[in-house]
Design a protein around this motif. Structure first.
Motif, PDB file in Angstrom:
ATOM      1  N   GLU A  91      70.319 142.665  73.685  1.00 56.53           N
ATOM      2  CA  GLU A  91      71.397 142.155  74.551  1.00 56.53           C
ATOM      3  C   GLU A  91      72.673 141.877  73.763  1.00 56.53           C
ATOM      4  O   GLU A  91      73.755 141.801  74.351  1.00 56.53           O
ATOM      5  CB  GLU A  91      70.956 140.837  75.199  1.00 56.53           C
ATOM      6  CG  GLU A  91      69.892 140.993  76.259  1.00 56.53           C
ATOM      7  CD  GLU A  91      69.376 139.625  76.689  1.00 56.53           C
ATOM      8  OE1 GLU A  91      70.208 138.719  76.932  1.00 56.53           O
ATOM      9  OE2 GLU A  91      68.147 139.460  76.758  1.00 56.53           O
ATOM     10  N   ALA A  92      72.537 141.686  72.453  1.00 56.37           N
ATOM     11  CA  ALA A  92      73.706 141.268  71.664  1.00 56.37           C
ATOM     12  C   ALA A  92      73.681 141.952  70.304  1.00 56.37           C
ATOM     13  O   ALA A  92      72.632 142.426  69.853  1.00 56.37           O
ATOM     14  CB  ALA A  92      73.691 139.751  71.482  1.00 56.37           C
ATOM     15  N   ILE A  93      74.852 142.006  69.654  1.00 51.82           N
ATOM     16  CA  ILE A  93      74.930 142.525  68.287  1.00 51.82           C
ATOM     17  C   ILE A  93      75.594 141.491  67.392  1.00 51.82           C
ATOM     18  O   ILE A  93      76.690 141.001  67.693  1.00 51.82           O
ATOM     19  CB  ILE A  93      75.702 143.864  68.225  1.00 51.82           C
ATOM     20  CG1 ILE A  93      74.875 144.948  68.940  1.00 51.82           C
ATOM     21  CG2 ILE A  93      75.996 144.277  66.778  1.00 51.82           C
ATOM     22  CD1 ILE A  93      75.415 146.348  68.807  1.00 51.82           C
ATOM     23  N   TRP A 152      78.961 140.518  71.932  1.00 50.96           N
ATOM     24  CA  TRP A 152      79.444 140.615  70.552  1.00 50.96           C
ATOM     25  C   TRP A 152      79.395 139.220  69.950  1.00 50.96           C
ATOM     26  O   TRP A 152      80.069 138.313  70.442  1.00 50.96           O
ATOM     27  CB  TRP A 152      80.858 141.175  70.561  1.00 50.96           C
ATOM     28  CG  TRP A 152      81.629 141.085  69.270  1.00 50.96           C
ATOM     29  CD1 TRP A 152      82.728 140.296  69.017  1.00 50.96           C
ATOM     30  CD2 TRP A 152      81.388 141.815  68.059  1.00 50.96           C
ATOM     31  NE1 TRP A 152      83.180 140.500  67.749  1.00 50.96           N
ATOM     32  CE2 TRP A 152      82.370 141.432  67.120  1.00 50.96           C
ATOM     33  CE3 TRP A 152      80.427 142.756  67.671  1.00 50.96           C
ATOM     34  CZ2 TRP A 152      82.431 141.944  65.826  1.00 50.96           C
ATOM     35  CZ3 TRP A 152      80.485 143.265  66.382  1.00 50.96           C
ATOM     36  CH2 TRP A 152      81.482 142.862  65.473  1.00 50.96           C
ATOM     37  N   LEU A 198      77.252 144.882  75.974  1.00 50.73           N
ATOM     38  CA  LEU A 198      76.499 144.000  75.072  1.00 50.73           C
ATOM     39  C   LEU A 198      77.351 142.796  74.690  1.00 50.73           C
ATOM     40  O   LEU A 198      78.569 142.820  74.780  1.00 50.73           O
ATOM     41  CB  LEU A 198      76.110 144.765  73.802  1.00 50.73           C
ATOM     42  CG  LEU A 198      75.308 146.058  74.004  1.00 50.73           C
ATOM     43  CD1 LEU A 198      75.130 146.785  72.683  1.00 50.73           C
ATOM     44  CD2 LEU A 198      73.951 145.734  74.624  1.00 50.73           C
ATOM     45  N   VAL A 239      81.163 147.517  71.419  1.00 48.77           N
ATOM     46  CA  VAL A 239      79.975 146.717  71.745  1.00 48.77           C
ATOM     47  C   VAL A 239      80.126 146.119  73.143  1.00 48.77           C
ATOM     48  O   VAL A 239      79.230 146.208  73.983  1.00 48.77           O
ATOM     49  CB  VAL A 239      79.767 145.603  70.689  1.00 48.77           C
ATOM     50  CG1 VAL A 239      78.722 144.597  71.147  1.00 48.77           C
ATOM     51  CG2 VAL A 239      79.378 146.219  69.340  1.00 48.77           C
ATOM     52  N   GLN A 240      81.299 145.534  73.388  1.00 48.64           N
ATOM     53  CA  GLN A 240      81.535 144.910  74.694  1.00 48.64           C
ATOM     54  C   GLN A 240      81.580 145.954  75.802  1.00 48.64           C
ATOM     55  O   GLN A 240      81.054 145.729  76.899  1.00 48.64           O
ATOM     56  CB  GLN A 240      82.822 144.086  74.654  1.00 48.64           C
ATOM     57  CG  GLN A 240      82.667 142.860  73.754  1.00 48.64           C
ATOM     58  CD  GLN A 240      83.947 142.040  73.623  1.00 48.64           C
ATOM     59  OE1 GLN A 240      85.047 142.546  73.879  1.00 48.64           O
ATOM     60  NE2 GLN A 240      83.807 140.789  73.219  1.00 48.64           N
ATOM     61  N   ALA A 279      70.743 149.832  69.688  1.00 45.37           N
ATOM     62  CA  ALA A 279      70.739 148.698  70.616  1.00 45.37           C
ATOM     63  C   ALA A 279      70.241 149.125  71.999  1.00 45.37           C
ATOM     64  O   ALA A 279      69.454 148.429  72.635  1.00 45.37           O
ATOM     65  CB  ALA A 279      72.153 148.104  70.713  1.00 45.37           C
ATOM     66  N   ARG A 280      70.692 150.308  72.430  1.00 44.61           N
ATOM     67  CA  ARG A 280      70.229 150.816  73.734  1.00 44.61           C
ATOM     68  C   ARG A 280      68.723 151.069  73.717  1.00 44.61           C
ATOM     69  O   ARG A 280      67.995 150.638  74.604  1.00 44.61           O
ATOM     70  CB  ARG A 280      70.949 152.139  74.056  1.00 44.61           C
ATOM     71  CG  ARG A 280      72.211 151.983  74.891  1.00 44.61           C
ATOM     72  CD  ARG A 280      72.678 153.322  75.462  1.00 44.61           C
ATOM     73  NE  ARG A 280      72.889 154.349  74.450  1.00 44.61           N
ATOM     74  CZ  ARG A 280      74.005 154.436  73.707  1.00 44.61           C
ATOM     75  NH1 ARG A 280      74.982 153.556  73.861  1.00 44.61           N
ATOM     76  NH2 ARG A 280      74.128 155.387  72.800  1.00 44.61           N
TER      77      ARG A 280
END
Lengths: 162, 458
Positions: B76-78, B102, B100, B95-96, B70-71
């Motif tokens: 921006e989100a998963i 969630w 990011l 994640v949060q 993700a990085r």
């Protein structure tokens, strides 16, 4: 079903005078017979010259696969070898699916009872026990815990007692 | 609205999420294991990142690798899909903590529902009916009988230490309770050396009913009606439908209302499913439906809810995760027609449903209905992941129409040399008891003779 598998063995009707006359008999409707095998048994179907299979058929290597009602039925040409012994009679413990060996319940030389679990195979989060097909002595063990195996591999051989 | 989303999953659900995200103009990032290199879900996404070797614990369950992906892609989100990390509260927190978004419920709600006993207590306090039962320290025969009377007959007396059918008694009437208890305790002492018992309501014709709920960050919660998932084999769902057969308006209001209360009680956000068990011996009745558990994720069977409501649940998830209010209020959510889903598994019903893996020399699915799949012809089924390879979803004006359309679709499936349950599914859908709506969770087992493929070519 059988008719479709058999029909897939006929040449397609064409302008070739030899195939166009296949099954021709004077004064009678032309008829042809073709045979296919499934599970070691031979099936015959009477066909019309140039008849094409009604359900979809896939020729995949030696397999003639007929798709009907969600099932896939595999036939072979009659001269092809029948299925090899499934392992119950000759003492071979054969992997029924690809997977990982997660447990082995007996060692080489152990005496085991009929139905006793020998090897546990795991695939797709499910475990499957392979059991002794008859009472005997475990002759050869070809795998260890953690091994991956393909389908149809002989994992162990059981020798009848006495 | 978020500008990009990484899908921490594979197969059909990853593709399905990518489809909606793309329609909404959200950039998509797929992750894949070495076994899934070149898989359709990795090709569908705008970008794809390799996260590890085939075993799931080293790839799709590897939180660090997914966060690194993700990085690396500035997602921006998963979105976790279902399974894998979708109900892992620690992952949701990570994640949060990484800054990011969630796409799922708050970690606290995942935790609250994860502890099954605590969840039942919480639900009971929120006025949601739970399966009646007694597991108490007071083991005097008088107390046990009083509890059984309160639960309502028939009840099951079970040895706490029991198993394998030993130390279990069915009791149909209060006057038979004492004798059954004595005999049950004798057996329990002999078998397990422990005579402690629990009492639960005996559910003679259990049906699995679940309610789709949605909640946002602004205190709104709605339901999207119920699904019936009673057709199961070894606790694995096989055919699901929405709505539930035999559900009248009063029962629906009671069950769906209870589900919304359950969501509100745990501060839920996003898509969730509240599962109930119903005793269908006298049809579906509001006082015979009890809370089982809540699944804090999008379900495999969400497409049937989408079919009867005309809504896109992944779109709702992305909107809610972005902080938007729910797109519709309860009165604007309307039930239309009937939908059914069949799960196509790579398994062989002729050999006791053993999993089947290998190449897909032929993989042809029918046209004319909704299909969700993560594999394709000339691809392969690997032994590493779930055996579900496709979902077939039919929608029709009536239950009969949906069932016949779906049965027809299952009959057209062509897969080789991997074996599937397509023929089995078609026979389930055409079995007279199924067509008549006479279903419960024992349906497959009790009709198995009719459902297995013929031994010889017909």
């Amino acid at each position: 079903m059988v008719r479709a598998a058999a029909a897939s063995r006929l040449p397609a009707a064409g302008n070739d005078p030899w195939s166009a006359l296949a099954g021709f008999r004077v004064g009678a409707a032309p008829s042809l017979e073709a045979a296919v095998q499934h599970g070691g048994q031979t099936y015959r179907a009477a066909l019309q010259p140039g008849e094409r299979p009604a359900p979809p058929v896939l020729i995949d290597g030696d397999d003639i696969v007929v798709f009907e009602a969600g099932e896939a039925w595999a036939f072979t040409e009659p001269h092809a070898q029948g299925l090899e012994d499934s392992g119950a009679g000759d003492g071979k413990v054969i992997s029924p699916m690809p997977g990982r060996i997660v447990a082995i319940h007996a060692a080489e030389g152990d005496t085991v009872a009929k139905g006793q679990p020998l090897i546990t195979l795991e695939a797709m989060k499910m475990e499957h026990n392979l059991v002794a097909p008859f009472a005997g002595k475990l002759g050869r063990l070809s795998v260890k815990v953690g091994d991956q195996t393909a389908e149809g591999v002989t994992l162990a051989v059981l020798v009848p007692e006495g | 609205m978020i500008g990009s989303v990484l899908i921490a999953n594979r197969g059909e659900i990853a593709r399905r999420i990518i489809r909606t995200a793309r329609r909404m103009g959200v950039r998509t990032v797929a992750v894949y294991s070495e076994a899934d290199a070149g898989a359709p879900h990795a090709r569908d996404a705008d970008e794809a990142v390799l996260i590890g070797p085939p075993p799931a614990r080293e790839s799709y369950l590897n939180a660090d690798a997914i966060l690194a992906a993700a990085r690396q892609t500035a997602a921006e989100a998963i979105h976790p899909g279902y399974g894998f990390l979708s109900e892992n509260a620690a992952f949701a927190e990570a994640v949060q903590a990484a800054g990011l978004v969630w796409v799922g419920p708050p970690p606290a709600a995942i935790r609250a529902m994860g502890l099954k006993d605590a969840a039942k207590r919480l639900m009971s306090e929120a006025g949601v009916p739970v399966t009646p039962g007694y597991l108490g320290e007071d083991q005097s025969p008088e107390r046990l009988r009083r509890e059984a009377d309160a639960i309502g007959y028939p009840v099951l007396i079970k040895a706490v230490a029991g198993g394998g059918g030993k130390g279990m008694r069915e009791v149909g009437r209060s006057e038979d309770f004492d004798a059954a208890l004595t005999s049950c305790r004798r057996e329990a002492t002999a078998s397990f050396g422990d005579d402690k018992v629990l009492i639960e309501r005996l559910i003679a014709h259990p049906r699995h009913i679940e309610v789709q709920v949605f909640a946002d960050a602004h205190g709104h919660a709605v339901h999207l009606f119920e699904r019936d998932c009673s057709l199961q084999r070894r606790h694995q769902k096989v055919i699901e439908e929405a709505p539930a057969p035999g559900m009248d308006a009063a029962t629906r209001n009671a069950v769906c209302g209870a589900a919304v209360r359950a969501a509100l009680a745990v501060g839920y956000q996003g898509a969730g499913t509240v599962e109930f068990i119903a005793d269908a011996s006298q049809g579906l009745r509001a006082d015979h439906v009890w809370f089982m558990e809540m699944n804090t994720r999008l379900q495999v069977e969400h497409p049937i809810t989408e079919a009867i409501t005309g809504l896109d649940l992944v779109e709702w998830q992305l909107r809610v995760a972005s902080g938007e209010p729910l797109p519709l209020t309860q009165d604007r959510i309307v039930l239309n027609g009937w939908a059914m889903e069949a799960r196509l598994y790579a398994e062989n019903p002729a050999t006791g449903f053993l999993p089947s893996t290998g190449p897909l020399d032929r993989f042809v699915l029918p046209d004319g209905i909704r299909i969700e799949t993560g594999v394709e012809q000339r691809g392969a089924i690997s032994p590493f992941y779930d055996p579900m390879i496709a979902k077939l979803v039919a929608h029709g004006p009536t239950r009969e129409a949906a069932a016949s359309k779906l049965a027809d679709a299952c009959r057209q499936v062509q897969v080789w040399p991997v074996r599937t349950n397509a023929g089995f599914l078609a026979r389930c859908l055409s079995e007279p008891d199924f067509v008549a709506g006479r279903i419960d969770t024992s349906f497959i087992e009790s009709h198995l003779d009719h459902l297995l493929p013929p031994a010889k070519p017909p």
